[in-house]
Write a protein that holds these residues in place. Structure first.
Motif, PDB file in Angstrom:
ATOM      1  N   SER A 137     -43.380  24.473 115.137  1.00 12.55           N
ATOM      2  CA  SER A 137     -44.558  24.357 114.271  1.00 12.55           C
ATOM      3  C   SER A 137     -44.491  25.266 113.046  1.00 12.55           C
ATOM      4  O   SER A 137     -45.518  25.555 112.442  1.00 12.55           O
ATOM      5  CB  SER A 137     -45.819  24.662 115.075  1.00 12.55           C
ATOM      6  N   GLN A 138     -43.266  25.683 112.657  1.00 13.02           N
ATOM      7  CA  GLN A 138     -43.138  26.578 111.517  1.00 13.02           C
ATOM      8  C   GLN A 138     -42.028  26.152 110.561  1.00 13.02           C
ATOM      9  O   GLN A 138     -40.905  25.879 111.001  1.00 13.02           O
ATOM     10  CB  GLN A 138     -42.828  28.002 111.987  1.00 13.02           C
TER      11      GLN A 138
ATOM     12  N   GLU B 110     -49.343  23.384 100.977  1.00 16.32           N
ATOM     13  CA  GLU B 110     -48.965  24.762 100.650  1.00 16.32           C
ATOM     14  C   GLU B 110     -47.471  24.875 100.312  1.00 16.32           C
ATOM     15  O   GLU B 110     -47.092  25.686  99.470  1.00 16.32           O
ATOM     16  CB  GLU B 110     -49.359  25.734 101.762  1.00 16.32           C
ATOM     17  N   MET B 111     -46.624  24.041 100.922  1.00 10.99           N
ATOM     18  CA  MET B 111     -45.193  24.081 100.597  1.00 10.99           C
ATOM     19  C   MET B 111     -44.943  23.558  99.188  1.00 10.99           C
ATOM     20  O   MET B 111     -44.037  24.034  98.497  1.00 10.99           O
ATOM     21  CB  MET B 111     -44.385  23.268 101.618  1.00 10.99           C
TER      22      MET B 111
ATOM     23  N   VAL C  74     -35.116  18.630 108.958  1.00 13.30           N
ATOM     24  CA  VAL C  74     -34.891  18.927 107.544  1.00 13.30           C
ATOM     25  C   VAL C  74     -35.491  17.796 106.723  1.00 13.30           C
ATOM     26  O   VAL C  74     -35.219  16.627 106.986  1.00 13.30           O
ATOM     27  CB  VAL C  74     -33.384  19.057 107.219  1.00 13.30           C
ATOM     28  N   LYS C  75     -36.318  18.150 105.730  1.00 16.39           N
ATOM     29  CA  LYS C  75     -36.954  17.134 104.894  1.00 16.39           C
ATOM     30  C   LYS C  75     -37.216  17.703 103.511  1.00 16.39           C
ATOM     31  O   LYS C  75     -37.497  18.885 103.359  1.00 16.39           O
ATOM     32  CB  LYS C  75     -38.261  16.668 105.524  1.00 16.39           C
ATOM     33  N   LYS C  76     -37.129  16.839 102.528  1.00 21.36           N
ATOM     34  CA  LYS C  76     -37.425  17.241 101.157  1.00 21.36           C
ATOM     35  C   LYS C  76     -38.930  17.452 101.006  1.00 21.36           C
ATOM     36  O   LYS C  76     -39.732  16.636 101.456  1.00 21.36           O
ATOM     37  CB  LYS C  76     -36.943  16.175 100.168  1.00 21.36           C
TER      38      LYS C  76
ATOM     39  N   THR D 248     -45.998  19.141 111.596  1.00 25.79           N
ATOM     40  CA  THR D 248     -46.007  20.413 110.872  1.00 25.79           C
ATOM     41  C   THR D 248     -45.738  20.174 109.402  1.00 25.79           C
ATOM     42  O   THR D 248     -46.413  20.730 108.534  1.00 25.79           O
ATOM     43  CB  THR D 248     -44.964  21.383 111.457  1.00 25.79           C
ATOM     44  N   TYR D 249     -44.735  19.341 109.094  1.00 23.50           N
ATOM     45  CA  TYR D 249     -44.420  19.015 107.707  1.00 23.50           C
ATOM     46  C   TYR D 249     -45.665  18.456 107.003  1.00 23.50           C
ATOM     47  O   TYR D 249     -46.032  18.907 105.917  1.00 23.50           O
ATOM     48  CB  TYR D 249     -43.272  18.007 107.624  1.00 23.50           C
TER      49      TYR D 249
END
Length: 81
Positions: A37-38, A22-23, A64-66, A15-16
């Protein structure tokens, strides 16, 4: 995908990768909390993202990821071993 990535977190990592373009537009440099998946939350610091996720999900799985194009960034997970 990193060899150390657990099978349980494959969905979140995929997902990431899929949502990264877009993120990056609105959250470059922030930390994202992904559940399933969100992407569900963005924070300016890792500590804030982690705190939010533990308050929301407790000991259930989350990722959690940068948000960054830098592939050398570490993956932060809670080992559910």
């Amino acid at each position: 995908m990193d060899a150390t990535m657990t099978a349980d977190l494959q969905v979140e990592f995929q997902t990431y990768c899929a949502k990264l373009p877009e993120m990056l537009v609105g959250h470059d440099g922030h930390y994202v909390v992904i559940r399933g998946s969100q992407p569900v939350h963005f924070s300016l610091t890792y500590e804030d993202a982690l705190s939010w996720a533990y308050e929301r999900f407790g000991l259930d799985r989350f990722f959690v990821k940068k948000v960054t194009e830098d592939r050398a960034t570490a993956h932060f997970t809670r080992d559910l071993g």
